[in-house]
Design a protein around this motif. Structure first.
Motif, short mmCIF file in Angstrom:
data_model
loop_
_atom_site.label_atom_id
_atom_site.label_comp_id
_atom_site.label_asym_id
_atom_site.label_seq_id
_atom_site.Cartn_x
_atom_site.Cartn_y
_atom_site.Cartn_z
N VAL A 27 115.61 -21.40 -109.47
CA VAL A 27 114.70 -22.48 -109.07
C VAL A 27 113.26 -22.00 -109.19
N TYR A 28 112.97 -20.80 -108.65
CA TYR A 28 111.58 -20.33 -108.66
C TYR A 28 111.11 -19.97 -110.08
N ASP A 29 112.01 -19.43 -110.89
CA ASP A 29 111.63 -19.15 -112.29
C ASP A 29 111.18 -20.44 -112.97
N GLY A 43 99.02 -29.44 -99.76
CA GLY A 43 98.17 -28.93 -98.67
C GLY A 43 98.74 -27.67 -98.04
N TYR A 44 99.26 -26.78 -98.89
CA TYR A 44 99.91 -25.54 -98.40
C TYR A 44 98.84 -24.53 -97.99
N VAL A 45 98.64 -24.39 -96.69
CA VAL A 45 97.60 -23.49 -96.17
C VAL A 45 98.19 -22.24 -95.52
N ALA A 46 99.51 -22.08 -95.59
CA ALA A 46 100.13 -20.92 -94.92
C ALA A 46 99.57 -19.58 -95.42
N PRO A 47 99.38 -19.38 -96.73
CA PRO A 47 98.85 -18.07 -97.17
C PRO A 47 97.47 -17.77 -96.57
N LEU A 48 96.62 -18.80 -96.56
CA LEU A 48 95.27 -18.62 -96.00
C LEU A 48 95.35 -18.32 -94.50
N ALA A 68 105.88 -9.31 -99.23
CA ALA A 68 107.31 -9.51 -99.52
C ALA A 68 107.57 -10.98 -99.85
N GLY A 69 108.05 -11.22 -101.06
CA GLY A 69 108.21 -12.60 -101.53
C GLY A 69 106.86 -13.15 -101.92
N CYS A 70 106.15 -12.36 -102.75
CA CYS A 70 104.74 -12.68 -103.06
C CYS A 70 104.61 -13.90 -103.94
N GLY A 73 101.39 -15.14 -105.91
CA GLY A 73 100.26 -14.31 -105.47
C GLY A 73 99.26 -14.99 -104.55
N LEU A 74 99.64 -16.13 -103.97
CA LEU A 74 98.66 -16.83 -103.11
C LEU A 74 98.25 -15.98 -101.91
N VAL A 75 99.19 -15.21 -101.35
CA VAL A 75 98.87 -14.37 -100.19
C VAL A 75 98.00 -13.19 -100.63
N VAL A 90 106.43 -7.84 -104.08
CA VAL A 90 107.79 -7.87 -104.62
C VAL A 90 108.29 -9.31 -104.54
N ASP A 91 109.13 -9.66 -105.48
CA ASP A 91 109.70 -11.00 -105.49
C ASP A 91 110.96 -11.00 -106.35
N LEU A 92 111.82 -11.94 -106.03
CA LEU A 92 113.07 -12.12 -106.78
C LEU A 92 112.81 -12.63 -108.20
N SER A 93 111.76 -13.43 -108.35
CA SER A 93 111.58 -14.19 -109.58
C SER A 93 110.57 -13.54 -110.53
N ASN A 113 115.35 -7.97 -105.16
CA ASN A 113 116.07 -8.84 -104.23
C ASN A 113 116.06 -8.16 -102.86
N PHE A 114 115.54 -8.88 -101.84
CA PHE A 114 115.47 -8.27 -100.51
C PHE A 114 116.83 -7.78 -100.04
N GLN A 115 117.86 -8.41 -100.53
CA GLN A 115 119.17 -7.99 -100.06
C GLN A 115 119.53 -6.60 -100.58
N CYS A 130 104.70 -11.49 -95.03
CA CYS A 130 105.77 -12.28 -95.65
C CYS A 130 105.54 -13.75 -95.30
N VAL A 131 105.26 -14.56 -96.30
CA VAL A 131 104.84 -15.95 -96.07
C VAL A 131 105.71 -16.90 -96.89
N GLY A 132 106.28 -17.87 -96.22
CA GLY A 132 107.01 -18.92 -96.93
C GLY A 132 108.37 -18.49 -97.42
N VAL A 133 108.89 -17.42 -96.89
CA VAL A 133 110.17 -16.90 -97.38
C VAL A 133 111.28 -17.09 -96.34
N LEU A 134 110.97 -16.77 -95.10
CA LEU A 134 111.99 -16.90 -94.04
C LEU A 134 112.33 -18.37 -93.82
C1 SAM Z 1 108.02 -20.51 -101.08
S1 SAM Z 1 107.84 -19.08 -102.09
C2 SAM Z 1 106.52 -18.24 -101.21
C3 SAM Z 1 105.71 -17.39 -102.15
C4 SAM Z 1 104.40 -16.87 -101.54
N1 SAM Z 1 104.64 -15.94 -100.47
C5 SAM Z 1 103.56 -18.03 -101.07
O1 SAM Z 1 103.34 -18.14 -99.85
O2 SAM Z 1 103.14 -18.82 -101.93
C6 SAM Z 1 109.25 -18.04 -101.67
C7 SAM Z 1 109.36 -16.82 -102.55
O3 SAM Z 1 110.37 -15.97 -102.02
C8 SAM Z 1 111.08 -15.40 -103.10
N2 SAM Z 1 112.42 -15.00 -102.63
C9 SAM Z 1 113.36 -15.81 -102.12
N3 SAM Z 1 114.47 -15.10 -101.83
C10 SAM Z 1 114.20 -13.80 -102.17
C11 SAM Z 1 114.97 -12.60 -102.13
N4 SAM Z 1 116.23 -12.56 -101.69
N5 SAM Z 1 114.38 -11.46 -102.56
C12 SAM Z 1 113.09 -11.48 -103.04
N6 SAM Z 1 112.33 -12.59 -103.10
C13 SAM Z 1 112.88 -13.74 -102.68
C14 SAM Z 1 111.12 -16.50 -104.15
O4 SAM Z 1 111.36 -16.01 -105.46
C15 SAM Z 1 109.74 -17.15 -103.99
O5 SAM Z 1 108.79 -16.62 -104.88
#
Ligand code: SAM
Length: 208
Positions: A27-29, A43-48, A68-70, A73-75, A90-93, A113-115, A130-134
């Protein structure tokens, strides 16, 4: 709803429906080239707000920071504006990382992959952000990994939609507090995304 809105809704639905990290990566690719514009439109202001709420807890601009999950690169860009110079992402995509590369905000960028987070040695970073990942897909166990990779007394700072705190981040924080592994430093509520149902929790913990 415009055609563009429908396309975006398909992407958001696909993220929530993702069952495996391969699904999430796909999906992210695919989304990478439109991600920044779509998120700006939403209006995504979470990184800021994450960078602003991180700064008081780690004002040392030379701090070695893991994003983590960059994503694109907005963060990293928000941290760079605040003066931070040493950020690894680092990021999965790989496609999201290719966009992040163009920001020049990062020292290194790696597909991970965080896993499989054991790839990053323990006690490596001064701070992790770590923003927007959890959320429902990537659960609170990620917080354990972030705590593991920062040095003792290091900061872990994350932003999560407020509606997911109770089910995702709070149980992990309570477990780590009970185990004496962290101290809670701050928990700030601020906009995550403009609009309805869009409050974020910006939480700072310290590794003990
Ligand atoms: C909503 S985006 C947030 C990106 C950035 N932090 C931001 O705020 O714009 C979530 C990111 O988490 C990454 N991600 C999701 N699951 C992951 C995993 N298991 N390992 C590494 N990255 C992961 C996705 O590839 C995606 O780029």
């Amino acid at each position: 709803m415009t055609m563009k809105d429908q396309d975006l809704q398909v992407i958001l639905d696909a993220i929530h429906a993702a069952k495996t990290t391969a699904d999430v990566q796909a999906v992210y690719d695919t989304w990478s080239t439109n991600y920044d514009q779509n998120l700006a439109d939403m209006g995504y202001v979470a990184p800021l707000n994450a960078a602003k709420t991180f700064y008081p807890h780690h004002p040392n601009h030379d701090a070695k920071i893991m994003d983590a999950g960059c994503g694109t690169g907005l963060v990293g860009v928000a941290l760079k504006v605040l003066g931070y110079t040493t950020i690894d992402g680092v990021d999965l995509s790989p496609e999201m990382l290719a966009i992040a590369q163009k920001t020049n905000a990062y020292q290194t960028l790696s597909a991970l992959n965080f896993q499989d987070a054991n790839d990053i040695p323990d006690n490596t970073y001064d701070a992790a952000i770590c923003v927007g990942v959890l959320g429902p897909v990537v659960g609170g166990h990620l917080i354990d990994d972030l705590v593991r990779i920062v040095q003792p007394q290091g900061i872990v700072h994350f932003a999560i939609r407020a509606k997911w705190v109770e089910s995702v981040s709070q149980p992990a924080i309570e477990r780590l507090l009970a185990a004496g592994k962290i101290a809670l430093v701050a928990d700030v509520r601020a906009p995550y995304m403009h609009g309805q149902d869009a409050e974020g929790a910006f939480t700072t913990i310290r590794k003990l």
